[in-house]
Design an enzyme around this catalytic site. Structure first.
Site, mmCIF file in Angstrom:
data_model
loop_
_atom_site.group_PDB
_atom_site.id
_atom_site.type_symbol
_atom_site.label_atom_id
_atom_site.label_comp_id
_atom_site.label_asym_id
_atom_site.label_seq_id
_atom_site.Cartn_x
_atom_site.Cartn_y
_atom_site.Cartn_z
ATOM 1 N N ASP A 66 5.349 -5.131 6.064
ATOM 2 C CA ASP A 66 5.910 -6.433 6.451
ATOM 3 C C ASP A 66 6.066 -7.390 5.272
ATOM 4 O OD1 ASP A 66 6.300 -5.822 9.061
ATOM 5 O OD2 ASP A 66 4.509 -6.835 9.813
ATOM 6 N N THR B 136 3.950 2.811 5.570
ATOM 7 C CA THR B 136 2.527 2.468 5.670
ATOM 8 C C THR B 136 1.850 3.484 6.582
ATOM 9 O OG1 THR B 136 0.911 0.900 6.552
ATOM 10 C CG2 THR B 136 3.110 0.743 7.458
ATOM 11 N N ARG C 72 -6.121 -1.282 9.344
ATOM 12 C CA ARG C 72 -6.192 -2.756 9.251
ATOM 13 C C ARG C 72 -6.405 -3.369 10.633
ATOM 14 N NH1 ARG C 72 -1.645 -4.418 5.020
ATOM 15 N NH2 ARG C 72 -0.440 -3.345 6.606
ATOM 16 N N ARG D 172 1.297 -5.143 -5.867
ATOM 17 C CA ARG D 172 1.513 -6.399 -5.130
ATOM 18 C C ARG D 172 1.763 -7.465 -6.194
ATOM 19 N NH1 ARG D 172 -0.365 -4.837 0.108
ATOM 20 N NH2 ARG D 172 -1.938 -3.217 -0.074
ATOM 21 N N ASP E 102 1.823 0.010 11.796
ATOM 22 C CA ASP E 102 1.735 -1.323 12.406
ATOM 23 C C ASP E 102 3.003 -2.155 12.195
ATOM 24 O OD1 ASP E 102 1.434 -1.631 9.688
ATOM 25 O OD2 ASP E 102 -0.275 -2.990 9.806
ATOM 26 N N ARG F 142 -25.616 16.201 17.532
ATOM 27 C CA ARG F 142 -25.682 14.810 17.095
ATOM 28 C C ARG F 142 -24.449 14.014 17.535
ATOM 29 N NH1 ARG F 142 -27.574 15.761 10.813
ATOM 30 N NH2 ARG F 142 -29.764 16.104 11.260
ATOM 31 N N VAL G 170 16.929 8.652 -1.039
ATOM 32 C CA VAL G 170 17.759 7.517 -1.473
ATOM 33 C C VAL G 170 18.556 7.928 -2.701
ATOM 34 C CG1 VAL G 170 17.684 5.213 -2.532
ATOM 35 C CG2 VAL G 170 16.258 5.702 -0.520
ATOM 36 N N GLN H 153 -7.733 8.950 3.417
ATOM 37 C CA GLN H 153 -6.686 8.878 4.458
ATOM 38 C C GLN H 153 -5.323 8.466 3.908
ATOM 39 O OE1 GLN H 153 -8.530 6.620 8.103
ATOM 40 N NE2 GLN H 153 -9.768 6.213 6.311
ATOM 41 N N ASP I 286 -0.511 2.814 8.482
ATOM 42 C CA ASP I 286 -1.088 2.115 9.642
ATOM 43 C C ASP I 286 -0.215 2.133 10.894
ATOM 44 O OD1 ASP I 286 -3.161 1.419 7.917
ATOM 45 O OD2 ASP I 286 -2.191 -0.450 7.325
ATOM 46 N N GLY J 263 0.826 -1.210 0.000
ATOM 47 C CA GLY J 263 0.000 0.000 0.000
ATOM 48 C C GLY J 263 0.854 1.252 0.000
ATOM 49 N N ARG K 187 -24.857 9.555 12.950
ATOM 50 C CA ARG K 187 -24.479 9.319 11.551
ATOM 51 C C ARG K 187 -23.167 8.549 11.503
ATOM 52 N NH1 ARG K 187 -28.936 10.582 10.707
ATOM 53 N NH2 ARG K 187 -29.774 12.458 9.727
HETATM 54 P P1 ATP Z 1 1.077 -3.001 3.298
HETATM 55 O O1 ATP Z 1 1.410 -2.400 4.623
HETATM 56 O O2 ATP Z 1 0.466 -2.062 2.398
HETATM 57 O O3 ATP Z 1 0.312 -4.280 3.366
HETATM 58 P P2 ATP Z 1 3.118 -4.781 2.585
HETATM 59 O O4 ATP Z 1 4.505 -4.601 2.125
HETATM 60 O O5 ATP Z 1 2.929 -5.566 3.855
HETATM 61 O O6 ATP Z 1 2.479 -3.352 2.668
HETATM 62 P P3 ATP Z 1 2.078 -6.922 0.979
HETATM 63 O O7 ATP Z 1 1.050 -6.950 -0.076
HETATM 64 O O8 ATP Z 1 1.935 -7.833 2.135
HETATM 65 O O9 ATP Z 1 2.233 -5.411 1.424
HETATM 66 O O10 ATP Z 1 3.497 -7.269 0.301
HETATM 67 C C1 ATP Z 1 3.946 -6.562 -0.832
HETATM 68 C C2 ATP Z 1 4.606 -7.528 -1.762
HETATM 69 O O11 ATP Z 1 5.716 -8.133 -1.118
HETATM 70 C C3 ATP Z 1 3.737 -8.683 -2.217
HETATM 71 O O12 ATP Z 1 2.891 -8.377 -3.307
HETATM 72 C C4 ATP Z 1 4.774 -9.730 -2.607
HETATM 73 O O13 ATP Z 1 5.252 -9.493 -3.905
HETATM 74 C C5 ATP Z 1 5.896 -9.472 -1.606
HETATM 75 N N1 ATP Z 1 5.786 -10.433 -0.507
HETATM 76 C C6 ATP Z 1 4.841 -10.493 0.437
HETATM 77 N N2 ATP Z 1 5.029 -11.554 1.256
HETATM 78 C C7 ATP Z 1 6.124 -12.185 0.794
HETATM 79 C C8 ATP Z 1 6.829 -13.376 1.188
HETATM 80 N N3 ATP Z 1 6.451 -14.100 2.238
HETATM 81 N N4 ATP Z 1 7.923 -13.708 0.479
HETATM 82 C C9 ATP Z 1 8.321 -12.977 -0.571
HETATM 83 N N5 ATP Z 1 7.687 -11.882 -0.987
HETATM 84 C C10 ATP Z 1 6.618 -11.480 -0.331
#
Ligand code: ATP
Length: 323
Positions: free
Chosen positions: A107, A129, A175, A76, A133, A166, A27, A255, A131, A15, A247
């Site tokens: 993560d 992110t 999440r 993704r 989290d 109200r 970077v 967001q 979140d 995300g 409401r």
């Molecule tokens: P968000 O906080 O938005 O969820 P995120 O990085 O956790 O961010 P994910 O969709 O979980 O979002 O992961 C992003 C991409 O990372 C996935 O589409 C996939 O390509 C890769 N990925 C996720 N899990 C794994 C894994 N266990 N091993 C290898 N690649 C992964």
């Protein structure tokens, strides 16, 4: 040149979050400062597999600092989670001369960065992110912008709630985590905040509203984290039980957008610059975070195994002063 690394890549994954552009810019410029070239990988790991890779000069990242979203696009990729997909990604790193990669995401993206690192492509993860989290950092890129957006929206809702005496139930993102709801709840004076980390019931919400009414409170904001959900149902229940017109508003993707706050820009710039330092020093399989205002880095697998304590003291404080 003070490093052996000649070229690094940068990508955004999962995300999007405001401030990712500030990280890309940092970077890129920190790497050029060290004499490294930079490759921008578009659409996350999907772009690494597809070879959707562009050179980034210091000027290519001009004027993105203040923009929300990510100039490199995010995606993704299921294919990346397969060995075949991963090997294609690695082959493209070789083809484009990418000797290290900065991965900005959550993560899931960290897991991908860990897999790449163990297969010989040094990776550094940055927490991006809204979140907040991610356990290995106190704050993530995008969280501050998000809560400021929620505060702005809830302030507007409160104006009309006050005029009509109200109640408003506002569902926010996060999440399975309640950080957005908690911080925005404190900053908007919500009378009740429902988060997944703290067990509470509709009875508790009604009790708080009735207590407020008994001492002259005429309008009410209840913030609900999406991990708790049911804003519409809760709204109906409050109205039926208390008689206060109520409401529901689900804030949704508003967001996730908007110009990053100064705080997110600074944080993202620090994270981006630090990631380049790590790659230049030959480090791999690390994630960057901030702890007690200090930049830190951890082994990716260690970081993924960490847990984050929900700040119950803040939650209690919010409850006490929102009467
Ligand atoms: P968000 O906080 O938005 O969820 P995120 O990085 O956790 O961010 P994910 O969709 O979980 O979002 O992961 C992003 C991409 O990372 C996935 O589409 C996939 O390509 C890769 N990925 C996720 N899990 C794994 C894994 N266990 N091993 C290898 N690649 C992964």
């Amino acid at each position: 040149m003070d490093t052996k690394v000649k070229k690094i890549g940068v990508l955004t994954s999962g995300g999007d979050a405001p401030g990712m552009n500030a990280a890309i810019r940092a970077v890129t410029r920190a790497a050029h400062f060290k004499g490294m070239e930079v490759a921008g990988v578009r659409r996350g790991y999907a772009g690494l597999i597809a070879g959707d890779i562009v050179d980034l000069s210091v000027r290519d990242v001009s004027n993105i600092l203040q923009e929300g979203g990510t100039a490199l696009f995010s995606a993704r990729s299921k294919e990346f989670c397969t060995e075949e997909g991963m090997q294609k990604a690695i082959a493209n790193c070789k083809k484009f001369g990418i000797e290290g990669l900065v991965v900005i995401g959550g993560d899931g993206s960290y897991r991908g960065a860990g897999d790449l690192s163990t297969r010989g492509v040094p990776c550094i993860g940055l927490p991006g992110t809204i979140d907040n989290d991610i356990s290995s950092t106190d704050y993530t890129i995008g969280f501050d912008t998000c809560i400021n957006c929620v505060v702005d929206m809830v302030d507007r809702i409160r104006d009309t709630m006050r005029s009509h005496e109200r109640c408003s139930v506002v569902e926010v993102m996060g999440r399975n985590a309640g950080y957005i709801a908690l911080h925005a709840g404190i900053a908007t004076g919500a009378c009740f905040v429902m988060v997944p980390e703290v067990k509470s019931t509709v009875v508790d919400v009604i009790k708080k509203i009735e207590e407020g009414r008994a001492i002259g409170k005429t309008n009410f904001i209840v913030l609900v984290a999406e991990g708790v959900g049911h804003a519409e149902e809760l709204s109906k229940y409050i109205q039926d039980t208390t008689g206060v017109v109520t409401r529901a508003t689900i804030l949704g993707h508003v967001q996730r957008g908007g110009s990053p706050t100064a705080r997110d820009r600074v944080l993202a710039s620090q994270f981006g610059s630090y990631a380049v330092e790590l790659l230049a020093a030959g480090k791999s399989n690390r994630v960057v975070g901030i702890r007690n205002d200090q930049l830190v880095d951890y082994d990716i697998q260690e970081a993924l195994a960490m847990t984050k304590e929900f700040p119950l003291d803040l939650y209690r404080m919010c409850d006490i002063i929102s009467i």
